[in-house]
Design a protein around this motif. Structure first.
Motif, PDB file in Angstrom:
ATOM      1  N   GLN A  20       0.822  -1.203   0.000  1.00 54.79           N
ATOM      2  CA  GLN A  20       0.000   0.000   0.000  1.00 54.79           C
ATOM      3  C   GLN A  20       0.863   1.262   0.000  1.00 54.79           C
ATOM      4  O   GLN A  20       0.569   2.213  -0.721  1.00 54.79           O
ATOM      5  CB  GLN A  20      -0.923   0.008   1.225  1.00 54.79           C
ATOM      6  CG  GLN A  20      -1.819   1.231   1.301  1.00 54.79           C
ATOM      7  CD  GLN A  20      -2.731   1.218   2.502  1.00 54.79           C
ATOM      8  OE1 GLN A  20      -2.671   0.324   3.340  1.00 54.79           O
ATOM      9  NE2 GLN A  20      -3.582   2.208   2.605  1.00 54.79           N
TER      10      GLN A  20
ATOM     11  N   ASN B 150      -7.275   4.651  -3.061  1.00 54.03           N
ATOM     12  CA  ASN B 150      -6.573   3.419  -3.415  1.00 54.03           C
ATOM     13  C   ASN B 150      -7.433   2.241  -2.998  1.00 54.03           C
ATOM     14  O   ASN B 150      -8.167   2.315  -2.028  1.00 54.03           O
ATOM     15  CB  ASN B 150      -5.212   3.363  -2.728  1.00 54.03           C
ATOM     16  CG  ASN B 150      -4.348   4.540  -3.114  1.00 54.03           C
ATOM     17  OD1 ASN B 150      -4.404   5.009  -4.239  1.00 54.03           O
ATOM     18  ND2 ASN B 150      -3.561   5.044  -2.187  1.00 54.03           N
TER      19      ASN B 150
ATOM     20  N   PHE C  83      -7.808  -2.276  -2.775  1.00 49.56           N
ATOM     21  CA  PHE C  83      -7.087  -3.541  -2.674  1.00 49.56           C
ATOM     22  C   PHE C  83      -7.941  -4.659  -3.245  1.00 49.56           C
ATOM     23  O   PHE C  83      -9.105  -4.797  -2.917  1.00 49.56           O
ATOM     24  CB  PHE C  83      -6.761  -3.853  -1.210  1.00 49.56           C
ATOM     25  CG  PHE C  83      -5.962  -5.110  -1.037  1.00 49.56           C
ATOM     26  CD1 PHE C  83      -4.600  -5.112  -1.269  1.00 49.56           C
ATOM     27  CD2 PHE C  83      -6.569  -6.294  -0.662  1.00 49.56           C
ATOM     28  CE1 PHE C  83      -3.851  -6.269  -1.121  1.00 49.56           C
ATOM     29  CE2 PHE C  83      -5.836  -7.460  -0.508  1.00 49.56           C
ATOM     30  CZ  PHE C  83      -4.471  -7.447  -0.744  1.00 49.56           C
TER      31      PHE C  83
ATOM     32  N   TRP D 242      -2.514  -3.636  -4.255  1.00 50.94           N
ATOM     33  CA  TRP D 242      -3.019  -2.261  -4.126  1.00 50.94           C
ATOM     34  C   TRP D 242      -3.002  -1.575  -5.487  1.00 50.94           C
ATOM     35  O   TRP D 242      -2.091  -1.774  -6.279  1.00 50.94           O
ATOM     36  CB  TRP D 242      -2.178  -1.482  -3.122  1.00 50.94           C
ATOM     37  CG  TRP D 242      -2.497  -1.905  -1.739  1.00 50.94           C
ATOM     38  CD1 TRP D 242      -1.864  -2.868  -1.003  1.00 50.94           C
ATOM     39  CD2 TRP D 242      -3.559  -1.421  -0.925  1.00 50.94           C
ATOM     40  NE1 TRP D 242      -2.466  -3.010   0.216  1.00 50.94           N
ATOM     41  CE2 TRP D 242      -3.518  -2.127   0.297  1.00 50.94           C
ATOM     42  CE3 TRP D 242      -4.545  -0.458  -1.104  1.00 50.94           C
ATOM     43  CZ2 TRP D 242      -4.412  -1.896   1.328  1.00 50.94           C
ATOM     44  CZ3 TRP D 242      -5.450  -0.226  -0.075  1.00 50.94           C
ATOM     45  CH2 TRP D 242      -5.365  -0.937   1.130  1.00 50.94           C
TER      46      TRP D 242
END
Length: 105
Positions: free
Chosen positions: A37, A59, A61, A65
């Motif tokens: 990340q 962002n 996942f 990421w």
């Protein structure tokens, strides 16, 4: 700072993608994917610093990421900054960028 642009371009060449709707070139996205990340967040920060952008992407996942910039103008602004005077680059990605740029003519 002097070589920051080329560092970011290297990251993009390695783990980024440029997706273009070939039918009308209006749906465009620049993506970056990494396992960590913090790497994705750092890439986003570097891009935003390069183009003087204050917006931050959300962002997400999946199995890694991801971050993404969408829209022809925004993506071209990023790619123009990355490829300006770049001595080395991944040829197939630059060709896609040139194809996108030529679609505006």
């Amino acid at each position: 700072v002097e070589y920051l642009q080329f560092y970011i371009l290297g990251l993009f060449d390695g783990d980024g993608s440029l997706i273009i709707n070939q039918n009308d070139y209006t749906d465009v996205s620049l993506n970056y994917t990494a396992y960590y990340q913090t790497e994705v967040e750092d890439f986003q920060l570097l891009i935003n610093n390069l183009i003087n952008n204050e917006k931050y992407n959300k962002n997400f996942f999946t199995s890694a990421w991801h971050t993404q910039w969408r829209g022809r103008k925004q993506v071209l602004k990023i790619l123009d900054a990355l490829y300006e005077n770049a001595p080395r680059f991944l040829k197939r990605k630059k060709e896609k960028y040139i194809q996108l740029k030529n679609s505006l003519s």
